[in-house]
Design a protein around this motif. Structure first.
Motif, PDB file in Angstrom:
ATOM      1  N   LEU A   4      79.699  13.337  32.143  1.00 46.28           N
ATOM      2  CA  LEU A   4      79.330  12.005  31.665  1.00 46.28           C
ATOM      3  C   LEU A   4      80.539  11.311  31.009  1.00 46.28           C
ATOM      4  O   LEU A   4      81.256  11.923  30.233  1.00 46.28           O
ATOM      5  N   GLU A  55      76.680   7.044  36.851  1.00 44.74           N
ATOM      6  CA  GLU A  55      75.747   7.923  36.139  1.00 44.74           C
ATOM      7  C   GLU A  55      75.510   7.413  34.705  1.00 44.74           C
ATOM      8  O   GLU A  55      74.379   7.437  34.202  1.00 44.74           O
ATOM      9  N   ARG A  84      71.879   6.269  33.175  1.00 43.86           N
ATOM     10  CA  ARG A  84      71.388   6.838  31.920  1.00 43.86           C
ATOM     11  C   ARG A  84      71.095   5.737  30.884  1.00 43.86           C
ATOM     12  O   ARG A  84      70.079   5.760  30.205  1.00 43.86           O
ATOM     13  N   TYR A 123      67.578   4.776  29.208  1.00 45.45           N
ATOM     14  CA  TYR A 123      67.468   4.871  27.749  1.00 45.45           C
ATOM     15  C   TYR A 123      66.984   3.553  27.156  1.00 45.45           C
ATOM     16  O   TYR A 123      66.162   3.520  26.240  1.00 45.45           O
TER      17      TYR A 123
END
Lengths: 201, 468
Positions: free
Chosen positions: A16, B319, B323, B327
């Protein structure tokens, strides 16, 4: 400070990008006035459910990565606040080396004060190490600070750069303040000169 | 002599020692201290028998943990852990003899608001604090940046920092800002342009007519978020606006010494022909009121935009965007002005100064916030609070339905009782929209004070230009 010389261990992959210091150690754990004990709350909101149970698919909860000593991370790792609790938590967990394509400035500095080696590498080489880390516990990497190289589980050697002064301090585990105090005469001289030139300071 | 940037000049004036490899001891003129990142540093001094080298250049104020409710003199309003930190600062400040503004002092507030307000921060200085938003002080043409706790201890003991010089970056904002566009929109728009790592390794100097026309308050907002763009520090060359602001502040030089200082401060600009390693230019006229949609300050869009889709991005950001969208509980393609909010937070070291509060009052005067909205205004210091009361702003806020609080960091980072609950969505004038920043699973949209005020009235993210 603990020395960092050579380390062979498990690397955990965290691809990430922009992992910030609030993710590394949420603010509710900043209330301690100690430097130790933060490891159990490292990545707390990613690692635990609200009831304290572990989130099974978080990388450091997987059996093969629970004793990771190296972290291979996405770009801009450690952005956000200046909290040194972030490297304290990382070190307390047992991670001694973090590899990424870039680090936030303050976090990067803080690592060196705590015996953690942050390694900056180009994307292709981070990709190689990320793939190696994804192999799990049998894939142990070696980080050799003296030689400035990381060796993958396949024996591939990747060289890295590190500032000479910081390398020396990590290898020897030197305390910055002690070293600076040896230069007290320079600081005294500067202070005298500066207070004459800028008396309002 | 070769031409120098403003950063070069301040740097050169503070090198106390330079090693052969370029590692420098940089002398620190002002060290600001708060309760969260200092206890371990003071403890380190105690364990090694060291003193604070320059207590007269060290200023301590509790801000992160302190409650902002009116009853905060009652110690029960703080959790035991918070109280331990605040008490530790109290003890350390007294034991080591540094300047100190306790919670009970009307001058207490957010460290980055108190420093400039009291005249501790002056042009050409080096200023550090164990807090990333120390960048704020760069608005005065001071080299100011955040440090970790080990470095706090180092500065306390030696009044220096071990540093290597950063590279020079220029961010130029040309022309004029359109109505409804503020310093906050400038600084967010720059981060949207460069990304949160775009400034890594650099010190930014903000230049251009749009920057020059900002007040000191606006300049502090711009520099405050330099760190959000990854830069070590942000700088704005001092000018008449700066000198006017500084003059007469309690710790600013007075009389002949002010004149002497002024002469020096007027040399603090980037020389003609000095080279920058990186230059970014934005037209002031192109900047729109902006809002963040995601969980990184680089997730910035004009308020007229829509929530992006992960596939709009490249590499690792795909990614991260997926996310963030999950969220934040948003849908790609959703109009930003359709996003409903339930909380408004106005305050922080980014936007907790008097000018910010005036901007809010302009929008909400004579109006009411939306039913059910939780909206709080937290002044950046006790003196900002007093001034807002004197100017009649506090009455406007209370009449509109806002909570009018005491000074502190408050909901910017939720280390105190001011927090979002799970799933709550906030329009905030603060600086970080990270996951959990304002409370566990809380959702943050960063905006200017005027945009936050507009959202409080309508219950949705709102284009301020529709209300002016």
């Amino acid at each position: 400070m603990e020395k960092f010389q050579k380390l062979t261990g498990i690397a955990a992959p965290m691809p990430l990008v922009n992992i910030d210091t609030d993710m590394i150690i949420p603010k509710i754990f900043l209330k301690s006035i100690q430097r130790s004990g933060f490891g159990k709350n490292l990545f707390d909101e990613m690692r635990y459910n609200r009831d304290g149970t572990e989130i099974a698919d978080f990388v450091l909860n997987k059996p093969q990565y629970r004793s990771a000593e190296i972290l291979v991370a996405g770009d801009n790792f450690g952005c956000g606040s200046s909290r040194e609790h972030a490297p304290w938590a990382i070190a307390d967990f047992g991670i001694k080396c973090v590899v990424s394509t870039s680090f936030a400035d303050i976090f990067f500095n803080n690592c060196f004060k705590n015996g953690i080696l942050p390694v900056v590498l180009p994307q292709e080489q981070v990709d190689i190490l990320m793939a190696d880390a994804e192999k799990g516990e049998n894939a142990r990497m070696t980080v050799d600070l003296e030689a400035q190289e990381i060796t993958t589980s396949d024996g591939e050697v990747i060289k890295f750069d590190v500032d000479a002064h910081r390398k020396h301090c990590l290898l020897e585990g030197l305390d910055d303040i002690g070293q600076t105090m040896q230069k007290a005469a320079s600081i005294d001289a500067f202070e005298a000169k500066a207070s004459a030139a800028r008396p309002w300071v | 002599m070769s031409p120098k940037t403003l950063y070069d000049k301040i740097w050169d004036a503070h090198v106390a020692h330079e090693a052969e490899d370029g590692t420098c001891l940089l002398y620190i003129d002002r060290h600001l201290v708060h309760e969260v990142t200092s206890p371990q540093a003071f403890e380190g001094l105690r364990m090694t028998g060291r003193k604070v080298r320059a207590p007269e250049k060290t200023i301590a104020v509790p801000d992160h943990n302190v409650p902002t409710t009116l009853d905060r003199a009652n110690p029960e309003t703080m959790t035991p852990e918070s109280r331990i930190q605040v008490d530790a600062l109290d003890k350390n400040a007294k034991e080591f003899g540094v300047h100190y503004y306790p919670v009970s002092d009307v001058r207490q507030g957010i460290v980055h608001i108190v420093g400039p307000e009291q005249g501790w921060t002056l042009p050409g200085m080096t200023v550090v604090c164990g807090d990333s938003h120390t960048a704020t002080h760069g608005a005065f043409g001071a080299l100011a940046h955040g440090i970790g706790t080990s470095e706090v201890e180092h500065v306390l003991a030696t009044q220096t920092l071990i540093q290597k010089k950063s590279k020079n970056m220029k961010v130029e904002i040309t022309g004029k800002l359109n109505p409804g566009v503020t310093a906050k929109d400038i600084t967010l728009a720059v981060i949207g342009e460069t990304g949160t790592a775009g400034g890594t390794g650099y010190v930014i100097e903000y230049t251009g007519d749009a920057i020059r026309s900002l007040s000191m308050e606006g300049r502090m907002t711009v520099c405050n978020m330099a760190i959000e763009g990854g830069a070590r520090a942000g700088l704005i060359a001092p000018d008449e606006t700066t000198f006017e602001y500084v003059k007469g502040r309690p710790h600013a030089p007075k009389g002949a010494q002010f004149e002497q200082a002024l002469e020096y401060w007027k040399t603090l600009f980037t020389d003609e022909g000095a080279e920058f390693d990186k230059v970014i230019t934005l037209k002031g006229e192109d900047i729109q009121p902006v809002v963040t949609w995601g969980t990184s300050p680089e997730d910035v869009l004009p308020i007229s935009g829509v929530v992006p889709a992960p596939e709009d991005f490249e590499g690792g950001k795909i990614e991260a965007a997926r996310r963030s969208i999950e969220y934040m509980g948003l849908t790609p393609g959703q109009k930003l002005t359709d996003i409903e909010i339930d909380t408004v937070f106005i305050g922080s070291c980014t936007n907790g100064r008097i000018e910010d509060l005036r901007a809010v009052a302009d929008v909400v005067k004579g109006k009411k916030i939306k039913d059910g909205m939780r909206a709080m205004i937290v002044p950046g210091s006790g003196l900002v609070r007093a001034q807002a009361e004197e100017e009649g702003l506090a009455e406007i806020f209370k009449d509109a339905g806002f909570e009018w609080r005491m000074a502190g960091c408050s909901m910017c980072l939720a280390m105190n009782p001011d927090q979002l609950s799970e799933g709550e969505r906030c329009a905030a004038t603060s600086n970080r929209n990270f996951e959990g920043r304002q409370g566990y699973k809380g959702r943050t949209h960063l905006v200017s004070p005027a945009m936050a005020a507009a959202a409080a009235l309508t219950g949705k993210l709102t284009d301020i230009r529709d209300l002016i």
